[in-house]
Design a protein around this motif. Structure first.
Motif, PDB file in Angstrom:
ATOM      1  N   ASP A 138       0.832  -1.202   0.000  1.00 25.28           N
ATOM      2  CA  ASP A 138       0.000   0.000   0.000  1.00 25.28           C
ATOM      3  C   ASP A 138       0.866   1.252   0.000  1.00 25.28           C
ATOM      4  OD1 ASP A 138      -2.422   1.471   0.102  1.00 25.28           O
ATOM      5  OD2 ASP A 138      -2.296   1.614   2.281  1.00 25.28           O
ATOM      6  N   HIS A 139       1.885   1.259   0.852  1.00 27.87           N
ATOM      7  CA  HIS A 139       2.757   2.439   0.939  1.00 27.87           C
ATOM      8  C   HIS A 139       3.510   2.675  -0.368  1.00 27.87           C
ATOM      9  CE1 HIS A 139       5.241   5.500   2.838  1.00 27.87           C
ATOM     10  NE2 HIS A 139       6.278   4.936   2.230  1.00 27.87           N
ATOM     11  N   VAL A 140       4.092   1.629  -0.913  1.00 28.60           N
ATOM     12  CA  VAL A 140       4.881   1.779  -2.142  1.00 28.60           C
ATOM     13  C   VAL A 140       3.998   2.211  -3.307  1.00 28.60           C
ATOM     14  CG1 VAL A 140       6.231   0.510  -3.857  1.00 28.60           C
ATOM     15  CG2 VAL A 140       6.734   0.241  -1.422  1.00 28.60           C
ATOM     16  N   LEU A 141       2.823   1.620  -3.441  1.00 26.25           N
ATOM     17  CA  LEU A 141       1.931   2.015  -4.538  1.00 26.25           C
ATOM     18  C   LEU A 141       1.442   3.449  -4.383  1.00 26.25           C
ATOM     19  CD1 LEU A 141      -0.244  -1.205  -5.050  1.00 26.25           C
ATOM     20  CD2 LEU A 141       1.668  -0.403  -6.451  1.00 26.25           C
ATOM     21  N   GLN A 142       1.200   3.861  -3.141  1.00 24.52           N
ATOM     22  CA  GLN A 142       0.737   5.234  -2.911  1.00 24.52           C
ATOM     23  C   GLN A 142       1.827   6.251  -3.223  1.00 24.52           C
ATOM     24  OE1 GLN A 142      -2.183   6.626  -0.996  1.00 24.52           O
ATOM     25  NE2 GLN A 142      -2.957   4.888   0.152  1.00 24.52           N
ATOM     26  N   GLN A 143       3.053   5.962  -2.782  1.00 26.98           N
ATOM     27  CA  GLN A 143       4.120   6.957  -2.833  1.00 26.98           C
ATOM     28  C   GLN A 143       4.926   6.941  -4.131  1.00 26.98           C
ATOM     29  OE1 GLN A 143       4.477   9.334  -0.491  1.00 26.98           O
ATOM     30  NE2 GLN A 143       2.666   8.426   0.485  1.00 26.98           N
ATOM     31  N   TYR A 144       4.995   5.795  -4.803  1.00 27.49           N
ATOM     32  CA  TYR A 144       5.936   5.682  -5.921  1.00 27.49           C
ATOM     33  C   TYR A 144       5.282   5.269  -7.230  1.00 27.49           C
ATOM     34  CZ  TYR A 144       8.873   5.913  -1.832  1.00 27.49           C
ATOM     35  OH  TYR A 144       9.432   6.315  -0.646  1.00 27.49           O
ATOM     36  N   THR A 145       3.943   5.269  -7.268  1.00 30.96           N
ATOM     37  CA  THR A 145       3.227   5.051  -8.517  1.00 30.96           C
ATOM     38  C   THR A 145       2.012   5.973  -8.547  1.00 30.96           C
ATOM     39  OG1 THR A 145       1.518   3.416  -7.919  1.00 30.96           O
ATOM     40  CG2 THR A 145       3.750   2.575  -8.220  1.00 30.96           C
ATOM     41  N   THR A 146       1.367   6.033  -9.697  1.00 24.85           N
ATOM     42  CA  THR A 146       0.083   6.736  -9.807  1.00 24.85           C
ATOM     43  C   THR A 146      -1.053   5.727  -9.931  1.00 24.85           C
ATOM     44  OG1 THR A 146       0.328   6.861 -12.218  1.00 24.85           O
ATOM     45  CG2 THR A 146       1.154   8.725 -10.929  1.00 24.85           C
ATOM     46  N   GLN A 147      -0.779   4.475  -9.585  1.00 21.68           N
ATOM     47  CA  GLN A 147      -1.714   3.381  -9.835  1.00 21.68           C
ATOM     48  C   GLN A 147      -2.622   3.055  -8.648  1.00 21.68           C
ATOM     49  OE1 GLN A 147      -1.744   1.904 -12.875  1.00 21.68           O
ATOM     50  NE2 GLN A 147       0.009   3.067 -13.607  1.00 21.68           N
ATOM     51  N   ARG A 148      -2.279   3.522  -7.446  1.00 18.42           N
ATOM     52  CA  ARG A 148      -2.977   3.012  -6.261  1.00 18.42           C
ATOM     53  C   ARG A 148      -4.489   3.228  -6.330  1.00 18.42           C
ATOM     54  NH1 ARG A 148      -5.524   0.749  -3.390  1.00 18.42           N
ATOM     55  NH2 ARG A 148      -5.432   0.477  -1.125  1.00 18.42           N
ATOM     56  N   ARG A 149      -4.931   4.374  -6.829  1.00 15.94           N
ATOM     57  CA  ARG A 149      -6.372   4.636  -6.846  1.00 15.94           C
ATOM     58  C   ARG A 149      -7.108   3.725  -7.829  1.00 15.94           C
ATOM     59  NH1 ARG A 149      -3.943   8.701  -9.717  1.00 15.94           N
ATOM     60  NH2 ARG A 149      -4.776   9.209 -11.796  1.00 15.94           N
ATOM     61  N   HIS A 150      -6.368   3.088  -8.715  1.00 17.74           N
ATOM     62  CA  HIS A 150      -6.989   2.191  -9.696  1.00 17.74           C
ATOM     63  C   HIS A 150      -6.938   0.722  -9.255  1.00 17.74           C
ATOM     64  CE1 HIS A 150      -7.037   5.623 -12.337  1.00 17.74           C
ATOM     65  NE2 HIS A 150      -5.717   5.693 -12.363  1.00 17.74           N
ATOM     66  N   LEU A 151      -6.281   0.454  -8.140  1.00 19.07           N
ATOM     67  CA  LEU A 151      -6.042  -0.926  -7.734  1.00 19.07           C
ATOM     68  C   LEU A 151      -6.646  -1.215  -6.360  1.00 19.07           C
ATOM     69  CD1 LEU A 151      -2.252  -1.126  -8.694  1.00 19.07           C
ATOM     70  CD2 LEU A 151      -4.142  -2.227  -9.933  1.00 19.07           C
ATOM     71  N   GLU A 152      -7.335  -2.330  -6.242  1.00 17.91           N
ATOM     72  CA  GLU A 152      -7.765  -2.818  -4.938  1.00 17.91           C
ATOM     73  C   GLU A 152      -6.561  -3.437  -4.230  1.00 17.91           C
ATOM     74  OE1 GLU A 152     -10.693  -2.618  -3.469  1.00 17.91           O
ATOM     75  OE2 GLU A 152     -11.674  -1.588  -5.155  1.00 17.91           O
ATOM     76  N   LEU A 153      -6.502  -3.243  -2.909  1.00 24.80           N
ATOM     77  CA  LEU A 153      -5.388  -3.815  -2.150  1.00 24.80           C
ATOM     78  C   LEU A 153      -5.695  -5.292  -1.839  1.00 24.80           C
ATOM     79  CD1 LEU A 153      -2.634  -2.938  -1.040  1.00 24.80           C
ATOM     80  CD2 LEU A 153      -3.746  -2.563   1.166  1.00 24.80           C
ATOM     81  N   ASP A 154      -5.772  -6.053  -2.893  1.00 26.09           N
ATOM     82  CA  ASP A 154      -6.030  -7.496  -2.811  1.00 26.09           C
ATOM     83  C   ASP A 154      -4.726  -8.195  -3.149  1.00 26.09           C
ATOM     84  OD1 ASP A 154      -6.706 -10.141  -3.171  1.00 26.09           O
ATOM     85  OD2 ASP A 154      -8.441  -9.748  -4.443  1.00 26.09           O
ATOM     86  N   MET A 155      -4.020  -8.666  -2.121  1.00 24.75           N
ATOM     87  CA  MET A 155      -2.683  -9.196  -2.344  1.00 24.75           C
ATOM     88  C   MET A 155      -2.699 -10.490  -3.148  1.00 24.75           C
ATOM     89  SD  MET A 155      -0.666  -6.936  -1.258  1.00 24.75           S
ATOM     90  CE  MET A 155       0.822  -7.878  -1.589  1.00 24.75           C
ATOM     91  N   SER A 156      -3.789 -11.228  -3.110  1.00 25.04           N
ATOM     92  CA  SER A 156      -3.860 -12.427  -3.945  1.00 25.04           C
ATOM     93  C   SER A 156      -3.885 -12.056  -5.420  1.00 25.04           C
ATOM     94  CB  SER A 156      -5.092 -13.264  -3.587  1.00 25.04           C
ATOM     95  OG  SER A 156      -6.284 -12.542  -3.841  1.00 25.04           O
ATOM     96  N   ASP A 157      -4.450 -10.880  -5.730  1.00 24.36           N
ATOM     97  CA  ASP A 157      -4.504 -10.414  -7.116  1.00 24.36           C
ATOM     98  C   ASP A 157      -3.232  -9.664  -7.511  1.00 24.36           C
ATOM     99  OD1 ASP A 157      -5.933  -9.798  -9.648  1.00 24.36           O
ATOM    100  OD2 ASP A 157      -5.814  -7.740  -8.902  1.00 24.36           O
ATOM    101  N   LEU A 158      -2.653  -8.920  -6.575  1.00 15.20           N
ATOM    102  CA  LEU A 158      -1.464  -8.115  -6.877  1.00 15.20           C
ATOM    103  C   LEU A 158      -0.181  -8.937  -6.866  1.00 15.20           C
ATOM    104  CD1 LEU A 158      -2.200  -4.923  -4.722  1.00 15.20           C
ATOM    105  CD2 LEU A 158      -2.452  -5.177  -7.201  1.00 15.20           C
ATOM    106  N   HIS A 159      -0.194 -10.091  -6.240  1.00 20.63           N
ATOM    107  CA  HIS A 159       1.005 -10.907  -6.071  1.00 20.63           C
ATOM    108  C   HIS A 159       1.706 -11.165  -7.405  1.00 20.63           C
ATOM    109  CE1 HIS A 159       3.630 -13.948  -4.335  1.00 20.63           C
ATOM    110  NE2 HIS A 159       3.242 -14.819  -5.249  1.00 20.63           N
ATOM    111  N   ALA A 160       2.988 -10.746  -7.466  1.00 24.07           N
ATOM    112  CA  ALA A 160       3.877 -10.995  -8.612  1.00 24.07           C
ATOM    113  C   ALA A 160       3.483 -10.218  -9.871  1.00 24.07           C
ATOM    114  CB  ALA A 160       3.977 -12.485  -8.919  1.00 24.07           C
ATOM    115  N   ARG A 161       2.550  -9.267  -9.771  1.00 17.36           N
ATOM    116  CA  ARG A 161       2.221  -8.419 -10.924  1.00 17.36           C
ATOM    117  C   ARG A 161       3.305  -7.373 -11.124  1.00 17.36           C
ATOM    118  NH1 ARG A 161      -3.931  -6.284 -10.652  1.00 17.36           N
ATOM    119  NH2 ARG A 161      -3.068  -4.946 -12.290  1.00 17.36           N
ATOM    120  N   GLN A 162       3.534  -6.998 -12.362  1.00 17.41           N
ATOM    121  CA  GLN A 162       4.506  -5.952 -12.691  1.00 17.41           C
ATOM    122  C   GLN A 162       3.737  -4.657 -12.950  1.00 17.41           C
ATOM    123  OE1 GLN A 162       7.460  -7.344 -15.589  1.00 17.41           O
ATOM    124  NE2 GLN A 162       6.923  -9.448 -15.058  1.00 17.41           N
ATOM    125  N   ILE A 163       3.925  -3.695 -12.053  1.00 18.12           N
ATOM    126  CA  ILE A 163       3.150  -2.458 -12.055  1.00 18.12           C
ATOM    127  C   ILE A 163       4.091  -1.288 -12.310  1.00 18.12           C
ATOM    128  CG2 ILE A 163       1.628  -0.974 -10.693  1.00 18.12           C
ATOM    129  CD1 ILE A 163       0.967  -3.524  -9.011  1.00 18.12           C
TER     130      ILE A 163
END
Length: 210
Positions: A138-163
């Protein structure tokens, strides 16, 4: 640009802003590894991913060792479990300070340490950020990408994705206690795929070529 340092632990001499541990316990688990690494592995805090005894991130706990084992298999880690040798990998926590056993960082605790984590992350200047677990992701996506508002914090879905991030590629890792069958193999395969590609992207573009 390379960092001119041969220090493996706390290469930039950070000092924690608070100490809430007994006098005979470790104050913090600082960043550790190759200060010129292309891969930056980011955990939550020492109570989750280990290091209160060793001073090294991703040691001691079952979760920490499971993550370490993935990077050992993919060639980043060698040597002992408690004091591993890291090549092209730097490890740190979003909350580096140790807390008494059973205590969890508060939102304010995380906020107090954010500037220290950010300073070290930018000094390492890795290409690939690998946050482990929901808090770090959550912290890394918020601070170092513009993607957080488009992504649910569902780690089963985010696991190993390249963002794609702002000058970084972010690859979240599900916390090992939550791994389902195949999760370990998926992150190993993703790391091997990245290593086989031209991942040293131009800063600010953050795309993989190859």
């Amino acid at each position: 640009m390379q960092n001119v340092t041969d220090r493996t632990s706390n290469p930039f001499g950070l000092r924690p802003p608070f100490d809430r541990t007994p006098p005979d316990e470790r104050t913090a688990v600082f960043g550790y590894g190759d200060a010129n690494a292309d891969f930056h592995l980011i955990g939550d805090h020492p109570g989750v991913h280990g290091g209160k005894r060793t001073g090294v991130p991703f040691t001691e706990t079952d979760a920490g060792l499971a993550v370490q084992d993935v990077f050992r298999e993919t060639g980043f880690v060698s040597g002992s479990q408690d004091e591993p040798d890291l090549e092209n990998l730097f490890c740190s926590y979003v909350h580096m300070c140790c807390l008494p056993n059973g205590h969890q960082p508060t939102a304010r605790d995380y906020d107090d340490l954010e500037r220290f984590f950010d300073a070290e992350l930018r000094a390492i200047n890795a290409h690939i950020l690998l946050p482990v677990g929901a808090q770090a992701t959550d912290h890394v996506l918020q601070q170092y990408t513009t993607q957080r508002r488009h992504l649910e914090l569902d780690m089963s879905d985010l696991h190993a994705r390249q963002i794609r991030g702002r000058g970084f590629m972010v690859v979240p890792i599900r916390n090992p206690p939550d791994w389902d069958e195949g999760d370990r193999e998926t992150i190993v395969e993703t790391l091997e795929e990245i290593l086989a590609s031209d991942y040293r992207q131009t800063k600010g573009v953050a795309t993989l070529v190859g």
